[in-house]
Design an enzyme around this catalytic site. Structure first.
Site: not given
Ligand code: NAD
Length: 341
Positions: A220, A140
């Site tokens: 942020h 992000c």
């Molecule tokens: P999150 O924890 O909110 O969601 C992850 C989801 O994946 C959960 O629903 C979980 O149940 C599922 N999961 C976990 N292990 C799994 C598996 N083996 N198979 C299938 N599903 C599985 O995480 P998020 O915040 O959405 O982050 C996801 C990605 O996006 C990460 O790489 C993170 O760095 C990136 N990201 C996050 C943000 C943020 O602010 N939240 C911003 C930009 C990028």
């Protein structure tokens, strides 16, 4: 219609799924969860077929009233492309499955650049995506930096960038994380990982970033300084931002001077989940000193700014729309996304 699977239906995955469902050329063939949770009930309400990582948990899902369409592999087989939005590091472990099934995949910023070997931003390298099996949407913060740096570079040339990231402690629903009352240097060493991450999309840019985490969940905040190659004025810079479909300007007249007020504004404007998909550049902060020294503050909504980039990356990898501007227009239109002015 491009058949899209969303592996990992969490903060990012649920937003990507809704954005995909709104596109005229894409459909959601399934979303995946690891365990029964509120998000699984949301998926059911939205009508997205629900797949699970561990099929041994099927009974627990069904007991909660959630139909299970199959395991993740079955979901992948039904898809043309998968958006992997699992927690950082899990995407890397999923890569061999995508390779075995010959599926295109889009990773998120929690994975290393090397997991995909190609990091994406719609305004910078859309055309390079075609032919790749994998791409990664930079984080992000990096997405926000890449947008403003590339816009400034195209207009004036950028000699060097120095930026300080004041990072939100956790997403609003992420109750397990802190800090509760502290400013944590993250990392204490300089540079933070954001500069090198920007270089995965903009390799030529001389950038050093510093980052810390504060107890807020909304957004942020970046304090950015760029040395420009060509002399310019504040007015010219504002015009560049006004002409960029994913850069928003938080006008002085709104009185907004914080991340909290900006999210409230987005909510009042009727944005789904109060999502701010654009960079929120504070108009008052935009300054050019001595012609070549640029400064500004920008707010970045961590849960939202990468969502339109994921959608464009789907078209870029699939090769269905060749012109980046056309894809960006389609994505923004389907989302009802007009940058704040
Ligand atoms: P999150 O924890 O909110 O969601 C992850 C989801 O994946 C959960 O629903 C979980 O149940 C599922 N999961 C976990 N292990 C799994 C598996 N083996 N198979 C299938 N599903 C599985 O995480 P998020 O915040 O959405 O982050 C996801 C990605 O996006 C990460 O790489 C993170 O760095 C990136 N990201 C996050 C943000 C943020 O602010 N939240 C911003 C930009 C990028």
């Amino acid at each position: 219609m491009i058949k899209v699977a969303i592996n990992g239906y969490g903060t990012i995955g649920k937003r990507v799924a809704d954005a995909v469902a709104k596109q005229p050329d894409m459909e959601v063939v399934g979303v995946s969860k690891t365990s029964v949770s509120a998000e699984a009930f949301v998926a059911k309400k939205r009508g997205y077929p629900l797949y699970i990582a561990d099929i041994g948990k099927k009974a627990a899902f069904e007991k909660a009233g959630l139909d299970v369409a199959g395991d993740v592999e079955a979901m992948l087989k039904a898809a043309d492309i998968v958006v992997d939005a699992t927690p950082g590091g899990v995407g890397e472990k999923n890569r061999p499955v995508y390779e075995r099934l010959g599926k295109k995949a889009i990773y998120q910023g929690g994975e290393e650049h090397e997991v995909a070997g190609f990091s994406f931003n719609a305004h910078v390298n859309y055309k390079e995506a075609e032919g790749h099996q994998f791409a990664r949407i930079v984080s992000c913060n990096s997405t926000g930096l890449v947008r403003i740096i590339s816009a400034m570079d195209q207009a004036f040339g950028v000699d060097r960038v120095r930026a300080v990231m004041v990072r939100r402690a956790s997403d609003p629903g992420d109750v397990k994380r802190g800090p509760v009352d502290a400013t944590v240097l993250n990392p204490a060493t300089i540079p933070s990982h954001h500069g090198p991450d920007v270089n995965t999309v903009l390799p030529e840019v001389n950038i050093v970033t510093l980052a810390m985490i504060v107890p807020t969940t909304f957004m942020h905040m970046h304090a950015i300084q760029m040395d420009l190659k060509k002399e310019t004025t504040r007015e010219e810079v504002l015009k560049v931002f006004e002409n960029h479909s994913r850069i928003g300007l938080v006008r002085k007249a709104t009185g907004i001077k914080s991340n909290a007020q900006l999210r409230e504004y987005a909510q009042d404007l009727g944005r789904p989940r109060a999502d701010v998909w654009e960079n929120g550049i504070f108009e008052e902060s935009v300054s050019v000193l001595g012609g070549k020294e640029f400064y500004c503050f920008q707010a970045i909504h961590q849960e939202a700014d990468v969502i339109p980039e994921n959608i464009d990356c789907i078209r870029a990898l699939m090769g269905t729309v060749k012109d980046p501007e056309e894809s960006i227009r389609m994505t923004n239109k389907a989302l009802g996304f007009v940058a704040i002015r």
